[in-house]
Scaffold this motif. Structure first.
Motif: not given
Length: 292
Positions: A1-6, A127-135, A152-165
């Motif tokens: 799950m990883g650490k809480e990022l909020g 980056i999601s596929r190769e680094v495998q850290l929350p983005i 929205h698409r990146l959230l749906d179609e990648t494993d590690y995109v988590r948010g946007i600043k």
């Protein structure tokens, strides 16, 4: 799950010595001050930390210092500001090796190399596929904005995109992201002078320069938003508004570091070519920060 990022994740300044090397002692002092204010995590190598000037080894050194000053629950977010996918992957892997819990990745910035939407999808998905850290997407490049539908698409179609600043477009852009993705991803505030208003609109946290200058006040605004103390949250926002007006804009790290100096916090030099702050700007900062 990883650490809480909020929550409140201040981007730490990178103090440099006159010769351009990093002053690790001063960096550690700023991290410690923010952690003692109760922040939820730390970010290194962002705009506040002059990230585009830092090489991979310097980012790894800052992550190592941050690890010494955070608990096992507090995430360390490393900024990645590179001009092509290959280099962003390389730096992301270096950050992962050093112990970063997430990476905050800026879209490519050089104007004639700005890709279309498909290019940016490839950039973040690779980056999601190769680094495998929350983005966390650091949406800060005006000529290469990541719009809500692509987020929205990146959230749906990648494993590690988590948010946007959300650093371009102010409150309307922040709200557009929130309306597009709901609770599916983290939307972080970065409108420094209206931070409480961002929380009130539904931002899941903040990674914003004002947090590093006023960590206690920023934490209180966050807590006001969580508890519904609207009046107090707005009161703090108003008390900081004029102070921020003399800090934001181009070359803001040198103004921010001077403000820290006015507050009695030694933050070192900026890295060349951000080397000169006119006396009239210093006077404006002193005046604003002396006001109660």
């Amino acid at each position: 799950m990883g650490k809480e990022l909020g929550g409140i994740i201040p981007p730490i300044v990178t103090p440099f010595r006159p010769d351009g090397s990093i002053d690790e002692k001063l960096a550690a002092r700023e991290m410690d001050l923010c952690v003692r204010a109760g922040v939820h995590g730390l970010s290194v190598g962002g705009s506040t930390g002059e990230g585009p000037t830092l090489n991979d080894d310097e980012l790894k050194a800052l992550i190592a210092i941050a690890k010494e000053h955070t608990s096992k629950e507090q995430p360390i977010v490393c900024g990645i500001m590179r001009t092509c996918t290959r280099d962003a992957v390389k730096t992301g892997l270096a950050a992962k090796e050093a112990g970063a819990d997430a990476i905050m990745v800026t879209p490519t910035a050089y104007n004639v190399l700005v890709p279309n939407e498909e290019g940016m999808f490839d950039f973040y998905s690779t980056i999601s596929r190769e680094v495998q850290l929350p983005i966390i997407i650091y949406n800060v490049i005006p000529q290469n904005r990541i719009y809500p539908d692509l987020f929205h698409r990146l959230l749906d179609e990648t494993d590690y995109v988590r948010g946007i600043k959300q650093s371009v477009g102010g409150l309307p852009a922040l709200y557009a992201d929130i309306m597009e993705v709901g609770d599916k991803g983290y939307v972080y505030a970065a409108t420094d002078d209206m931070l409480y208003s961002c929380f009130d609109l539904g931002a899941k946290g903040a990674i914003s320069a004002i947090l590093s200058v006023f960590p206690k006040e920023s934490m209180e605004m966050w807590e006001c938003a969580q508890s519904g103390n609207h009046a107090r949250g707005l009161e703090i926002q108003k008390s900081l508004y004029k102070k921020w007006q003399c800090l934001g804009g181009n070359q803001f790290p040198i103004r921010l570091k001077y403000a820290l100096e006015v507050m009695g916090r030694e933050a070192g030099y900026c890295r060349s070519p951000i080397t000169y702050l006119p006396e009239e700007e210093k006077a404006r900062i002193r005046t604003a920060f002396e006001e109660k």
